[in-house]
Design a protein around this motif. Structure first.
Motif, PDB file in Angstrom:
ATOM      1  N   ILE A 288       0.857  -1.190   0.000  1.00  0.00           N
ATOM      2  CA  ILE A 288       0.000   0.000   0.000  1.00  0.00           C
ATOM      3  C   ILE A 288       0.889   1.235   0.000  1.00  0.00           C
ATOM      4  CG2 ILE A 288      -1.883   1.233   1.136  1.00  0.00           C
ATOM      5  CD1 ILE A 288      -2.597  -1.406   2.564  1.00  0.00           C
ATOM      6  N   VAL A 289       0.969   1.870  -1.164  1.00  0.00           N
ATOM      7  CA  VAL A 289       1.811   3.053  -1.320  1.00  0.00           C
ATOM      8  C   VAL A 289       1.105   4.283  -0.722  1.00  0.00           C
ATOM      9  CG1 VAL A 289       2.838   4.597  -3.049  1.00  0.00           C
ATOM     10  CG2 VAL A 289       2.937   2.108  -3.364  1.00  0.00           C
ATOM     11  N   SER A 290      -0.213   4.310  -0.840  1.00  0.00           N
ATOM     12  CA  SER A 290      -1.013   5.465  -0.393  1.00  0.00           C
ATOM     13  C   SER A 290      -0.683   5.866   1.046  1.00  0.00           C
ATOM     14  CB  SER A 290      -2.501   5.123  -0.475  1.00  0.00           C
ATOM     15  OG  SER A 290      -2.770   4.334  -1.624  1.00  0.00           O
ATOM     16  N   ALA A 291      -0.745   7.190   1.313  1.00  0.00           N
ATOM     17  CA  ALA A 291      -0.533   7.705   2.663  1.00  0.00           C
ATOM     18  C   ALA A 291      -1.857   8.252   3.180  1.00  0.00           C
ATOM     19  CB  ALA A 291       0.526   8.793   2.639  1.00  0.00           C
ATOM     20  N   GLY A 292      -1.870   8.751   4.420  1.00  0.00           N
ATOM     21  CA  GLY A 292      -3.080   9.345   4.987  1.00  0.00           C
ATOM     22  C   GLY A 292      -3.703   8.445   6.041  1.00  0.00           C
ATOM     23  N   PHE A 293      -2.889   7.662   6.732  1.00  0.00           N
ATOM     24  CA  PHE A 293      -3.395   6.735   7.754  1.00  0.00           C
ATOM     25  C   PHE A 293      -2.834   7.135   9.128  1.00  0.00           C
ATOM     26  CE2 PHE A 293      -3.560   4.808   3.584  1.00  0.00           C
ATOM     27  CZ  PHE A 293      -4.875   4.340   3.541  1.00  0.00           C
ATOM     28  N   SER A 294      -2.331   6.167   9.882  1.00  0.00           N
ATOM     29  CA  SER A 294      -1.930   6.485  11.269  1.00  0.00           C
ATOM     30  C   SER A 294      -0.893   7.609  11.359  1.00  0.00           C
ATOM     31  CB  SER A 294      -1.412   5.222  11.970  1.00  0.00           C
ATOM     32  OG  SER A 294      -0.262   4.733  11.305  1.00  0.00           O
ATOM     33  N   GLU A 295      -0.094   7.786  10.303  1.00  0.00           N
ATOM     34  CA  GLU A 295       0.950   8.821  10.377  1.00  0.00           C
ATOM     35  C   GLU A 295       0.364  10.231  10.444  1.00  0.00           C
ATOM     36  OE1 GLU A 295       0.097   7.409   7.585  1.00  0.00           O
ATOM     37  OE2 GLU A 295       0.236   8.859   5.951  1.00  0.00           O
ATOM     38  N   VAL A 296      -0.938  10.390  10.047  1.00  0.00           N
ATOM     39  CA  VAL A 296      -1.594  11.699  10.199  1.00  0.00           C
ATOM     40  C   VAL A 296      -2.729  11.605  11.234  1.00  0.00           C
ATOM     41  CG1 VAL A 296      -0.995  12.629   7.922  1.00  0.00           C
ATOM     42  CG2 VAL A 296      -3.108  11.283   8.173  1.00  0.00           C
ATOM     43  N   GLY A 297      -2.705  10.527  12.034  1.00  0.00           N
ATOM     44  CA  GLY A 297      -3.699  10.376  13.103  1.00  0.00           C
ATOM     45  C   GLY A 297      -5.028   9.799  12.639  1.00  0.00           C
ATOM     46  N   GLU A 298      -5.088   9.315  11.387  1.00  0.00           N
ATOM     47  CA  GLU A 298      -6.321   8.751  10.848  1.00  0.00           C
ATOM     48  C   GLU A 298      -6.648   7.436  11.583  1.00  0.00           C
ATOM     49  OE1 GLU A 298      -9.193   6.691   8.700  1.00  0.00           O
ATOM     50  OE2 GLU A 298      -7.160   5.954   9.041  1.00  0.00           O
ATOM     51  N   LYS A 299      -7.930   7.204  11.906  1.00  0.00           N
ATOM     52  CA  LYS A 299      -8.260   6.001  12.689  1.00  0.00           C
ATOM     53  C   LYS A 299      -9.181   5.004  11.962  1.00  0.00           C
ATOM     54  CE  LYS A 299      -7.148   7.426  17.260  1.00  0.00           C
ATOM     55  NZ  LYS A 299      -7.447   8.723  17.866  1.00  0.00           N
ATOM     56  N   LYS A 300     -10.207   5.509  11.246  1.00  0.00           N
ATOM     57  CA  LYS A 300     -11.243   4.622  10.710  1.00  0.00           C
ATOM     58  C   LYS A 300     -10.698   3.680   9.620  1.00  0.00           C
ATOM     59  CE  LYS A 300     -15.406   4.978   8.191  1.00  0.00           C
ATOM     60  NZ  LYS A 300     -15.847   5.935   7.184  1.00  0.00           N
ATOM     61  N   LEU A 301     -10.062   4.282   8.599  1.00  0.00           N
ATOM     62  CA  LEU A 301      -9.535   3.454   7.509  1.00  0.00           C
ATOM     63  C   LEU A 301      -8.439   2.533   8.037  1.00  0.00           C
ATOM     64  CD1 LEU A 301      -9.296   6.352   4.888  1.00  0.00           C
ATOM     65  CD2 LEU A 301     -11.000   4.506   4.889  1.00  0.00           C
ATOM     66  N   THR A 302      -7.630   3.072   8.965  1.00  0.00           N
ATOM     67  CA  THR A 302      -6.551   2.278   9.559  1.00  0.00           C
ATOM     68  C   THR A 302      -7.135   1.024  10.225  1.00  0.00           C
ATOM     69  OG1 THR A 302      -5.263   4.299   9.921  1.00  0.00           O
ATOM     70  CG2 THR A 302      -4.633   2.376  11.217  1.00  0.00           C
ATOM     71  N   ALA A 303      -8.245   1.198  10.951  1.00  0.00           N
ATOM     72  CA  ALA A 303      -8.868   0.049  11.623  1.00  0.00           C
ATOM     73  C   ALA A 303      -9.402  -0.956  10.607  1.00  0.00           C
ATOM     74  CB  ALA A 303      -9.996   0.539  12.533  1.00  0.00           C
ATOM     75  N   GLN A 304      -9.962  -0.450   9.510  1.00  0.00           N
ATOM     76  CA  GLN A 304     -10.471  -1.361   8.471  1.00  0.00           C
ATOM     77  C   GLN A 304      -9.354  -2.215   7.877  1.00  0.00           C
ATOM     78  OE1 GLN A 304     -12.742   0.871   5.547  1.00  0.00           O
ATOM     79  NE2 GLN A 304     -14.027   1.801   7.100  1.00  0.00           N
ATOM     80  N   ILE A 305      -8.220  -1.568   7.602  1.00  0.00           N
ATOM     81  CA  ILE A 305      -7.075  -2.318   7.045  1.00  0.00           C
ATOM     82  C   ILE A 305      -6.614  -3.371   8.051  1.00  0.00           C
ATOM     83  CG2 ILE A 305      -4.667  -2.124   6.306  1.00  0.00           C
ATOM     84  CD1 ILE A 305      -5.355   0.671   5.215  1.00  0.00           C
TER      85      ILE A 305
END
Lengths: 459, 459
Positions: free
Chosen positions: B99-116
């Motif tokens: 997964i090359v895409s960014a925008g997850f835990s490194e920016v504090g994102e929670k919902k998509l991170t949990a789905q993955i």
């Protein structure tokens, strides 16, 4: 101390004689005369009693036979013939003589050494450099008394750094490397056994030389510690002096005795003397010229607070680690700067390192740079560029120049890569920024720069 | 821990799908597909519901529509589409997904991170690298899932060093620089937020990989400290692991949290863990690969006694200073070696540094090298060559190879200069010697090599 102006004959002679000039290709006498004749033409005189012509030029049996004044004589004959050759130069009233020949105090020789010593006392009007040295270069006039062939050694660019080296071979090796770098050299002197002209005389001279902005030095041992200290203390207030000391441990200081006949001196004593005199001491060859180029190109910082701006998060972190490891501090930008920049670039992390993130373009770098230049909480700025990211338009990087206007703060640009990166780093250099390849060396150099600025404020 | 063999799908897939492949020049999706298609040809599949063809190839709306097995999927779509794209890859039974895409835990994102995270638990047969990474390179097969264009980035030579980087951009920047160096790379992996595959999995895999001799690593924080320690402890006994830790101070470890979502860990704890695990820790980017190249090319030394052989006295002294400053010792050759060499070359100083003096030819170097190789009092040999001195016949230097015969001791050749020196240093490299430009970096690398050898003796 003799008049410092007398040293000028080494660097700006109107005429040069080479005693021991030779026809034999690859020999020292041939190489020196070739290097001198290239620039001095009819004012370069070969001296050799065995030849009528050398490299196409009328050759004299003695320097005294030359029917013109001789400002500088370069002596490259076997050691046993050096005293008589030197005496003739003195009788000819040469302003300066460089004794390239070796085989004197550095190998424990006493008799010839004593004869030279006597001559120096008797004829103070002729200044003597060496023996056991490679002489001088004046990179602005082209004067070169060394025996290095142009095939094996490149000339550095013209510039404002002067270099004093007790070791001739080490000195010239470094000059050859400098030719691959982005800064230039003004003058070079290797003074070997220092029987007359020593490190302090050269320091004094370069301290007053208008074409020298920064003085670099490779020193194994000062001939006269007190004179060196007093001179350095005075000169360091005018321009930076950066020294690499060879022979820093007990074991290696013994080696300096057989190399340039230097007296071993405790490394701790030297460390203290350098510090007291305002000399910047470096640990190795890379540092010597990296610190020098930074001091030559950038203004002195008002403090040691460094702001990092980058489009590469990891690059920013490893560099910040180096900033801290080298005793510098990470700047904390004012709340105003942070909120203004945060407003303009919401995805960026406006902290230190300031991570403009991977999609940053040149315009974003420029905004960040402008704001940081205006912020009083940052003394030094490091801009770290990853050129391989698709968003950065490397060809537009010169617009960063516009952010700078006047040289209020030192700005260092760092990048690591191959051809593409090197091409654009060259352009950034031309746009008036100082560039480095490795964060560790940049941080170490900045630390020395900040310490020197602090020394001047307290001096 | 999942089976290490499952990691192989990242490095040796038979087929690769790029989800988010694009026609738009300069975009990430276009660059990744271009890099993959260049090597995989008909086994590279673009996935993008908006196009029928991309870069001339039939394009699929979903990875599930591809009528062939897919070993590796590279996902480069906006973050909100990542979970569904990943789920399709898992349903397709891909062995690996990057997964090359960014925008997850490194920016504090929670919902998509949990789905993955849920998907990784539910479908353990698909190994996941990332998100927020640039993927992998297998320099032997040509596989390259990064988005760097060949215009901006050169490929390193093929070789035996593998490189694990938590930061994708920093990692690829270093690979670009490695392309300018004289050593090669086997495999590269950037693992970003490490939601499934982490540093320990990669260590385990490279530890078992026959084409990896030395493992280098840029680490901001281990995801699972215990797993990392246990794996490293085992692997370090098989091959050297060299780590550059980013975020070594309190201030900079905070920055790693927003960069790769790494938990800050005390630098002292890491230092202790590295030491215990037999990991070689370095301080900066230059060291990372210089230590690695030395460990790859040279045999491990039996001790830390270094003999210096040179034709430049000053060069020998500054290098000896570095040897001592880095905690190595200067060797003392046996009386027999000293007297034999002294007999053969009366003008040379048979000490340490051994100064063969300025008129040394290659034959003299060879004699000195042969004698030092045979002397049990020297563990490591440094040969410092001044190429600009007239007496050294650079074109003959390859005869030094004859002195070496078998790789009984590490031998490092150092010189500094421009074109002429670089040309002959390249020939020395080809003759089977390891070369360095700066004494300080060589000495530091040798120190790490000697420490690792000692670790293995005690392990």
């Amino acid at each position: 101390m003799k008049d410092w102006k007398s040293i000028d004959a080494f660097f700006s002679p109107k005429s040069v004689a080479v005693i021991g000039a030779s026809e034999q290709k690859g020999s020292v006498g041939s190489a020196i005369f070739g290097n001198v004749a290239k620039i001095y033409g009819t004012k370069a005189f070969p001296v050799n009693p065995k030849h009528a012509k050398i490299q196409g030029k009328k050759t004299y049996a003695s320097v005294k036979d030359i029917p013109f004044p001789v400002d500088l004589a370069v002596i490259a004959v076997p050691s046993q013939f050096v005293p008589s050759a030197l005496e003739e130069c003195m009788e000819k009233k040469c302003g300066a003589a460089i004794i390239v020949s070796a085989g004197f105090s550095e190998v424990g020789e006493k008799k010839l050494t004593a004869q030279i010593s006597e001559l120096i006392k008797k004829h103070p009007h002729t200044r003597v450099m060496g023996p056991n040295c490679v002489g001088v270069m004046n990179n602005h006039s082209g004067l070169d008394t060394t025996f290095f062939s142009s095939e094996r050694m490149q000339k550095p660019k013209k510039g404002n750094l002067s270099f004093i080296s007790q070791s001739g071979a080490l000195g010239s090796m470094i000059l050859d490397w400098v030719a691959t770098q982005d800064f230039g050299i003004s003058k070079f002197a290797s003074y070997g056994n220092a029987m007359d002209v020593d490190e302090a005389d050269l320091l004094e001279y370069f301290g007053r030389d208008k074409k020298t902005k920064v003085i670099t030095m490779y020193l194994e041992g000062a001939r006269d510690g007190r004179k060196f200290y007093e001179t350095a203390k005075k000169v360091s207030r005018q321009k930076p002096i950066i020294v690499l000391k060879g022979g820093r441990s007990e074991e290696t200081s013994k080696a300096t005795a057989s190399h340039t006949g230097s007296l071993a001196g405790s490394s701790k004593v030297y460390d203290a003397v350098f510090k007291q005199a305002g000399i910047i001491q470096v640990n190795d060859l890379i540092e010597l010229f990296n610190v020098a180029k930074l001091l030559e190109k950038e203004p002195l910082p008002k403090g040691n607070r460094v702001q990092i701006i980058t489009n590469g998060g990891g690059f920013g972190i490893v560099t910040a680690d180096q900033v801290i490891a080298n005793g510098l501090r990470l700047a904390k930008l004012s709340q105003k700067t942070v909120s203004e920049l945060g407003h303009k670039m919401p995805m960026a992390t406006i902290s230190n390192p300031m991570d403009l993130i991977g999609d940053a373009d040149v315009a974003r770098f420029k905004e960040a740079l402008k704001a940081t230049i205006s912020d009083k909480n940052a003394d030094i700025i490091m801009v770290l560029v990853l050129f391989n990211l698709p968003a950065i338009e490397a060809q537009k990087l010169s617009i960063l120049k516009g952010a700078r206007k006047k040289l209020a703060k030192p700005i260092i640009v760092i990048s690591i890569g191959s051809d593409y990166t090197e091409k654009y780093m060259g352009k950034i250099e031309k746009a008036g920024f100082t560039t480095f390849t490795y964060p560790s060396i940049a941080a170490r150099s900045m630390k020395e720069m900040a310490s020197y600025a602090e020394f001047l404020r307290k001096a």
